[in-house]
Design a protein around this motif. Sequence first.
Motif, mmCIF file in Angstrom:
data_model
loop_
_atom_site.group_PDB
_atom_site.id
_atom_site.type_symbol
_atom_site.label_atom_id
_atom_site.label_comp_id
_atom_site.label_asym_id
_atom_site.label_seq_id
_atom_site.Cartn_x
_atom_site.Cartn_y
_atom_site.Cartn_z
ATOM 1 N N GLY A 99 113.393 26.189 1.108
ATOM 2 C CA GLY A 99 113.044 26.449 2.493
ATOM 3 C C GLY A 99 111.609 26.897 2.644
ATOM 4 N N GLY A 100 111.398 28.162 2.979
ATOM 5 C CA GLY A 100 110.047 28.654 3.182
ATOM 6 C C GLY A 100 109.371 28.971 1.864
ATOM 7 N N ALA A 101 108.215 29.583 1.982
ATOM 8 C CA ALA A 101 107.463 29.952 0.793
ATOM 9 C C ALA A 101 108.109 31.183 0.152
ATOM 10 N N ALA A 102 108.244 31.154 -1.140
ATOM 11 C CA ALA A 102 108.761 32.317 -1.865
ATOM 12 C C ALA A 102 107.600 32.925 -2.641
ATOM 13 N N SER B 155 106.148 24.450 5.808
ATOM 14 C CA SER B 155 106.089 25.917 5.866
ATOM 15 C C SER B 155 104.776 26.290 6.545
ATOM 16 N N SER C 286 102.437 30.398 -3.002
ATOM 17 C CA SER C 286 103.782 30.151 -2.480
ATOM 18 C C SER C 286 104.718 29.640 -3.569
#
Lengths: 310, 310
Positions: free
Chosen positions: B304-307, A236, A119
């Motif tokens: 924010g979320g996982a990239a 997340s 991630s």
Amino acid sequence: MRLGVDIGGTKTAAVVLGDDGEVLTTATAPSGRGAVDVVAQATRIARLAMAEVGGPGAITAAGACIPGLVDPAAGTVRHAVNLEVEHLDLARDLGAALGLVVSVENDVKSAALGAHHLSGLGAARTLAYLNLGTGLAAAVVHAGEVVRGVDGVAGEIGHLPFGGDVVCACGQTGCLETTASGTALLRMWPEAAAHDWDLVGAAARGDSAAVLAAASLCGGVALAVQVLVLASGAQSVVMSGGLTAMGEPLLEAIRAELRIRAASSPFLGSLALAERVSFLPAGVPVAAIGAARLTTPEVETATGGAAWRS
Amino acid sequence: MRLGVDIGGTKTAAVVLGDDGEVLTTATAPSGRGAVDVVAQATRIARLAMAEVGGPGAITAAGACIPGLVDPAAGTVRHAVNLEVEHLDLARDLGAALGLVVSVENDVKSAALGAHHLSGLGAARTLAYLNLGTGLAAAVVHAGEVVRGVDGVAGEIGHLPFGGDVVCACGQTGCLETTASGTALLRMWPEAAAHDWDLVGAAARGDSAAVLAAASLCGGVALAVQVLVLASGAQSVVMSGGLTAMGEPLLEAIRAELRIRAASSPFLGSLALAERVSFLPAGVPVAAIGAARLTTPEVETATGGAAWRS
């Protein structure tokens, strides 16, 4: 370089990670059956992967993961039922066969470590990995390490009894796993295979069993996400496992369910749950990548409950 | 020496801890109302406690906790409704008044830190603090630190919707808090005060409303314990808050409910949940003790979320 081996119920995968964490090589083949064969096959596949990068001499750390009750400090696994393994000293036996020190962990927990690594989120972020497979199980990486809890039970949210009257294999009634899992989906929608597992499409076409099964699955997954955010502190939630092969339509259906819930509650709405969920890209050997990053913990000398200081 | 201040909905308590963590002195008085009075009263009580140990000169660290939405990095609190505080820069204002650097945290999270300190369990053990008060809320100490999650929401398990048809103040229906909390108890058993809050005794005497209320309360608390162990990874669950004033009879009723559940499931049985729960001894200033051990975190630069890494 680091070696990671994921001994799964059907296949075993080995990866070698480079010094920057990138996957240098991967090897995959069917898993063995029974303790001796499981280790022999894992050894063979690990050697294949290592041969691509110059052999075991370049490996500085190695780890392996496997389903079942794993004791990372002891290096052992019990009750890996699908592999026909009742007890196995995996760290000792695989380590001896490879000539390496091998750390071990449960497969879902190892996958959570791998997902956290992939991630790109730093150790300050708490990530939950939610496996939508035959059953429902999760693991949480907090402060860069997987949370284990009592005997590694942390993350077994599939066995939280949230309602319904279906008796779970664990003995409780109404476990989350009885509403959101591959087993639950097949119970509610036995025609899954005939429809090529296109649950969301079949529901959209009005297949009444698919409509009910999709509502149950998405409702259960949404509740699992709430549990992981509100109880485990996840920021997340990354999903993987067989059911996520349904891809974008299922992910969007889960997000729609989370948005419906958010609309009913300013509290939930403030958490933006729909934006916190994602599916892991297909085909990523996430558990093997996590296994490559395992370390063996110290043996914990634990007491039972809290003993109040006077 | 460390100063800890617990600004509660009704009273404010200050403690000074010695170098070995022992409570050297305590001071308590009613809380102020409104931002200015809350700080003024907290300052007065903190000075009373410090005067007992030679004044602020000997204090090396200070912390304060308060209900509401606390941002520990900014040092601020919002929506401390019972204190009539909409917004307060608590770290700045109390720090200036005391001439000390003050770290701040939410009261339940601070109490969890205090309970972990008092338990004598090391940082390797994960402890959950479960507050059975007007509402139901928890906090988890893992690796020696309190888990915060999204905007500090980790531990808000009272707002997991587990069934039932009671609409919760948060907007959801069937939240755990609607079955297990002081508010829920009074809804189900309005005669609580007339029976001196002896729920377990009244249920044993056949009071039908008390029987139903006790079943709901103990069932909800048992489910909360399951959530904390299975999702949060807690190895011990320490309860406090107004309802725990019912003492040993309530604790035994909760343990009985956990044992009934364990009997239905070898999986649950293996976790020995009944042996993992305890009530904090009455009168311990647990939140103030936790506050004395707070540190101010770095400002998190979160995405924010996982990239996914390519």
